[in-house]
Design a protein around this motif. Sequence first.
Motif, mmCIF file in Angstrom:
data_model
loop_
_atom_site.group_PDB
_atom_site.id
_atom_site.type_symbol
_atom_site.label_atom_id
_atom_site.label_comp_id
_atom_site.label_asym_id
_atom_site.label_seq_id
_atom_site.Cartn_x
_atom_site.Cartn_y
_atom_site.Cartn_z
ATOM 1 N N GLU A 185 -7.975 -5.245 12.296
ATOM 2 C CA GLU A 185 -7.389 -4.312 11.346
ATOM 3 C C GLU A 185 -8.465 -3.389 10.789
ATOM 4 O O GLU A 185 -9.558 -3.828 10.434
ATOM 5 N N GLU A 186 -8.122 -2.093 10.714
ATOM 6 C CA GLU A 186 -9.083 -1.157 10.128
ATOM 7 C C GLU A 186 -9.083 -1.308 8.611
ATOM 8 O O GLU A 186 -8.033 -1.386 7.973
ATOM 9 N N ASN A 241 -9.203 0.604 6.005
ATOM 10 C CA ASN A 241 -9.053 2.023 5.699
ATOM 11 C C ASN A 241 -9.657 2.386 4.348
ATOM 12 O O ASN A 241 -10.210 3.476 4.160
ATOM 13 N N GLN A 242 -9.557 1.460 3.377
ATOM 14 C CA GLN A 242 -10.078 1.753 2.047
ATOM 15 C C GLN A 242 -11.600 1.778 2.014
ATOM 16 O O GLN A 242 -12.196 2.242 1.042
ATOM 17 N N LEU A 298 -15.707 4.136 10.707
ATOM 18 C CA LEU A 298 -14.555 3.261 10.566
ATOM 19 C C LEU A 298 -15.015 1.808 10.702
ATOM 20 O O LEU A 298 -15.934 1.511 11.474
ATOM 21 N N GLN A 336 -3.723 13.738 1.537
ATOM 22 C CA GLN A 336 -2.893 12.724 0.912
ATOM 23 C C GLN A 336 -1.778 13.315 0.062
ATOM 24 O O GLN A 336 -0.679 12.768 0.005
ATOM 25 N N TYR A 384 -6.689 8.123 14.373
ATOM 26 C CA TYR A 384 -7.180 7.544 13.117
ATOM 27 C C TYR A 384 -7.245 8.575 11.994
ATOM 28 O O TYR A 384 -7.868 8.330 10.971
ATOM 29 N N GLN A 385 -6.577 9.724 12.199
ATOM 30 C CA GLN A 385 -6.452 10.756 11.169
ATOM 31 C C GLN A 385 -7.814 11.093 10.545
ATOM 32 O O GLN A 385 -7.991 11.074 9.333
ATOM 33 N N ARG A 436 -13.394 3.181 4.603
ATOM 34 C CA ARG A 436 -13.832 4.228 5.522
ATOM 35 C C ARG A 436 -14.854 5.130 4.822
ATOM 36 O O ARG A 436 -14.726 5.435 3.640
ATOM 37 N N THR A 460 -17.751 10.396 10.224
ATOM 38 C CA THR A 460 -16.795 9.413 9.721
ATOM 39 C C THR A 460 -17.140 8.063 10.341
ATOM 40 O O THR A 460 -17.376 7.979 11.553
ATOM 41 N N THR A 508 0.853 -1.181 0.000
ATOM 42 C CA THR A 508 0.000 0.000 0.000
ATOM 43 C C THR A 508 0.889 1.230 0.000
ATOM 44 O O THR A 508 1.703 1.413 0.904
#
Length: 589
Positions: free
Chosen positions: A563-564, A566-567, A556, A337, A547-548, A569, A554, A57
């Motif tokens: 494991e989060e 993230n993709q 999650l 990003q 968790y930015q 979210r 939001t 990633t």
Amino acid sequence: MTKTLTRLLLLPLLGLLSLGASANFSFLKQEPQVLPVDQAYLFDFRQQDNALQLTWTMAGDQYYLYQDKFVLKVEVDGSAELGPIQYPSPVIHTDEFFGDQPVYFNDVTLTIPVLEAQGEAAVTVTYQGCLDKVLCYPPTKQTVYLSAVAANDGLLTTAAPAPAAPQTQQDGLAALLAGDGLLLPLVTFFGLGILLAFTPCVFPMYPILTGIIAGQGKKLSTGKAFALSMTYVQGMALTYSLLGLVVASAGVKYQAALQSPAVLIGLAILFVVLSLSMFGLYNLQLPSSLQGKLANAQNQQKGGSFIGVFVMGLISGLVASPCTTAPLSGALIYVAQSGDLVLGGLALYALSMGMGLPLLLLGTSGGKLLPKAGAWMEAIKHVFGFLLIAVSIMMLDRLWPGTIMDVIWALWGVALAGYLLHQNKKTAFSWMQTVRNVVVVLGLFASVSYGFHAVMNRGETLASAQHAVQFIKVKTVQDLEREVAKAGAEGKTVMLDLYADWCVACKEFEHKTFPQPQVTARTDKMVLLQADVTANDAQDIELLESYQVLGLPTLLFFTPEGEELNQLRVTGFMGPNPFADHLDAVLAQ
């Protein structure tokens, strides 16, 4: 005069661009951050029976890996035999030195058949990538230990592919900004801003602006109405854009701080004070001595009007700040990003100008449509005074939602209806007076009925809330980790809802999406957690920063392994049907 005014109105945007290019503001630098190779390419692996999956990633959209640089080697401390690497489709990237090369951006997963593996067989994979137009990393190695696999023909079990995660609107908009063009993203964000102009977050700005226009007096030309409206919209756009950049750069805690009780109460008091000028209790203007000096500088315009309207626009930008919509989230994700605050700022500015276009049209038309003389002019100003009080109630509604605020809204409606009935009696008897009486009386009954039902149904509302979607409350990072681990022991996926009372879209999720059958059918298979970060205290900030989180709402999602995803979210509101599809993708992981 027109050219001079245009230049003045463009100063906020030029200032934003100059800030973005300044080297004296470290958080505004555009250069991509050069990370260590293990942070630039996060490596993970998974072996399922005779299939080995290697995943990388990338830390940003400017990092990539070469397809032909992947090399596998079996170490001597174990016995294993591997089949050929199965590559996903690459993209062709023009390399300055090597020409057209097949590469992977964002993330890549390689699948390798394990023909046989005995003991503690180890496999070393070598890979190489670059940060576009900045540097190339040297070849890097990672070692993977295989689980035992009996001799086989190397054919992988064909499993039904997991449903692809539907791309959320905010991710699509972030990708649009990351593209090569500039005109299409800005036009898109401008168009989305026009749509947002009719949402509850922007609605309070209409009475603010119309109150300003109404307060200019009887002689208001269309040209001055346009100039005042544009000045107001520029102030609103500047605040909204800069606030978005701060949130993307420094975190949601600054957004939350602007929705603290002290700020909201202060804004509510400000709009009440402004409403008093609409009722004629005072005239909002500078002292006559200073007003005379500014009159010459402003070409005989009312002293301080443009400066005051611009300041009101700056303050009004805070009114829309708690609304984390998909377009805003897309711009924030792109900025976070890529670090490109100039393009991100332009997108936010285009979004703000789209939101301000109906305001601009309304304010400009006010120069023509508002009565120029007579008692109706005063009546219109008084109505705008009521609307400014409504803005104050909206501010307080973020702090104390529920029955009390419903009753306050009902009292406001009764007061407005009573005033309109009183004014209508002063007009000449006609069929129009009768029609107005009927409409206002209906509004009066509607207000009384609203308040009555709010009081009488309070117990019923509390009872229905007990049957709504039930969340386990968490407060700290440790609370979250404990509940995720507990859910993992039960083999369940976790959804965490980050909520705040000042977040309008959070309440839309609560009332429009979560209770729907197609959603509950999926959330019943999950463990549902909720963190209320309204207080914005140290524990809330720690959780958001861990968790930015860029904005609210939001959501999650965590796998049973903790494991989060993230993709997957979710940032910003989603309706019931697309959210149900999104949950299918989460459960398939």
